[in-house]
Design an enzyme around this catalytic site. Structure first.
Site, short mmCIF file in Angstrom:
data_model
loop_
_atom_site.label_atom_id
_atom_site.label_comp_id
_atom_site.label_asym_id
_atom_site.label_seq_id
_atom_site.Cartn_x
_atom_site.Cartn_y
_atom_site.Cartn_z
N GLU A 1 0.81 -1.23 0.00
CA GLU A 1 0.00 0.00 0.00
C GLU A 1 0.84 1.28 0.00
O GLU A 1 0.61 2.18 0.81
CB GLU A 1 -0.95 -0.01 1.20
CG GLU A 1 -1.88 -1.21 1.22
CD GLU A 1 -2.87 -1.21 2.39
OE1 GLU A 1 -2.69 -0.41 3.32
OE2 GLU A 1 -3.82 -2.02 2.35
N GLU B 1 -6.97 -10.41 -0.61
CA GLU B 1 -7.67 -10.09 0.64
C GLU B 1 -9.17 -9.94 0.41
O GLU B 1 -9.80 -8.99 0.90
CB GLU B 1 -7.10 -8.80 1.25
CG GLU B 1 -5.58 -8.84 1.45
CD GLU B 1 -5.02 -7.62 2.19
OE1 GLU B 1 -5.79 -6.81 2.71
OE2 GLU B 1 -3.78 -7.50 2.24
#
Ligand code: XIL
Length: 359
Positions: free
Chosen positions: A152, A264
């Site tokens: 991220e 995820e």
């Protein structure tokens, strides 16, 4: 006469009993279908009903620790490494011979507190990044199928995220992390893939393009190893990208020479309880996502970000939201799980349609 009717019914009942989602995923040519789990922390470890499902090797062939391999657990004091919680997770995975996605090395959240309270020079912080990457990869070795090396690092608007790592070192922490990972696996002769993992890059757009330019192409241009991109896929019912756009996106990444994985997956409701229409839409959203992976050669597998609403991260992170996973416990923790039949069938069907297509 009867036997002609009964036999196929019998056969399909046996198939349902014998095969789980991971079996269907493998038959469709994928490497795995898996789930993340907040183990051994988080309470689930003491829920025998949850654990029985976590250990169902027909449904799952892969796992990811939602928390315990993160830096905050692994280097409580500068230079003092403690992999004990991560090792506990590895034992749970190995008992089932699950493939392990190792998550993560460098992230702007869940890193040790001492990093925030130290006055860094660029070189000193880069050295700390190097040591984290090297020590951790060395510790786990070939147990990991892959590592999410940097997690991220890009904002939704396509700029670099302002983390302590970026603010002190600029984008150099990213190249240093991957270079160190590459050197470590080469020195030790490991067979570990290096991934970049992020959200809002599951469909073509500003952020996906930025990751392609600033991470994938940029590392490749410098001859730094990057093998895969993780598409987190924390979706919202009714706002999940279409199958076509997810497939286009996987193809865009693959054209740069990386594999992809859904890392995820959950599909949450913004408010509870759900209407019947929302439940139907959730089934479609799950089906579109799994189908996109099933039909894309570059997509090696899918991981749920937990499989049971009781232990999902959504209710505590997004208060009032939930119902995001394929299983739930109508009676709460420590009671039997129930599958959301529509979602389960959608997952099986998404893989089933691909069987024999060679994708
Ligand atoms: C989440 C965990 O599930 C939570 O238990 C924890 O409190 C915060 O992190 N993106 C990621 C994951 O890459 O590491 C995050 O996991 C969810 C978002």
């Amino acid at each position: 006469m009867k036997v002609y009717i009964i036999l196929p019914m019998f056969a399909s009942a046996i198939l349902t009993a014998l095969y789980g989602i991971d079996d269907y995923a493998k038959r469709a040519g994928k490497m795995y279908f898996g789930t993340a789990a907040n183990l051994p922390t988080g309470g689930a470890i003491n829920d025998k009903y949850y654990m029985a499902h976590f250990n169902n090797t027909q449904n799952f062939g892969q796992t990811t620790a939602t928390n315990v391999m993160k830096w905050i657990y692994a280097e409580p004091e500068r230079g003092v490494f403690d992999f004990s919680l991560g090792d506990d997770f590895v034992r749970l995975a190995e008992a089932n011979e699950y493939i392990l996605r190792c998550h993560n090395l460098i992230w702007h959240e869940q890193y040790p507190g001492w990093i925030d309270t130290t006055d860094w020079t660029k070189n000193a912080l880069l050295e700390v990044v190097r040591r984290r990457v090297k020590e951790t990869i060395t510790h786990y070795g070939d147990i990991c199928y892959c590592w999410d090396v940097v997690n991220e690092a890009i904002n939704d608007d396509g700029t670099y995220r302002q983390s302590i790592f970026y603010n002190v070192t600029g984008p150099e922490y990213i190249t240093v992390a991957y270079k160190t990972a590459q050197r470590t696996i080469a020195e030790l002769g490991l067979n570990v893939k290096l991934y970049y993992n992020d959200y809002n890059i599951e469909y073509p757009g500003t952020k996906a393009t930025a990751v392609q330019e600033m991470i994938v192409k940029s590392l490749k241009k410098s001859n730094i190893q990057l093998d895969g991109v993780g598409l987190e896929s924390h979706f919202i019912i009714g706002e999940t990208p279409s199958m076509a756009s997810q497939m286009q996106n996987m193809a865009d990444f693959a054209s740069l020479g990386v594999e992809t994985a859904i890392t995820e997956l959950d599909v949450r409701a913004l408010s509870l309880p759900l209407t019947q229409a929302q439940k139907t839409q959730q089934i479609i959203d799950y089906n579109n996502t799994i189908s996109a992976c099933a039909m894309s050669k570059s997509c090696i597998g899918t991981t749920l970000w937990d499989f049971d609403d009781t232990y999902s991260w959504i209710p505590s992170t997004y208060v009032g939201e939930g119902y995001a996973t394929p299983w739930y416990q109508p009676g709460g923790a420590n009671t039997p799980l129930k599958k959301k039949r529509g979602i389960y069938a959608a997952l099986v069907n998404a893989f089933n349609r691909q069987i024999g297509t060679g994708k």
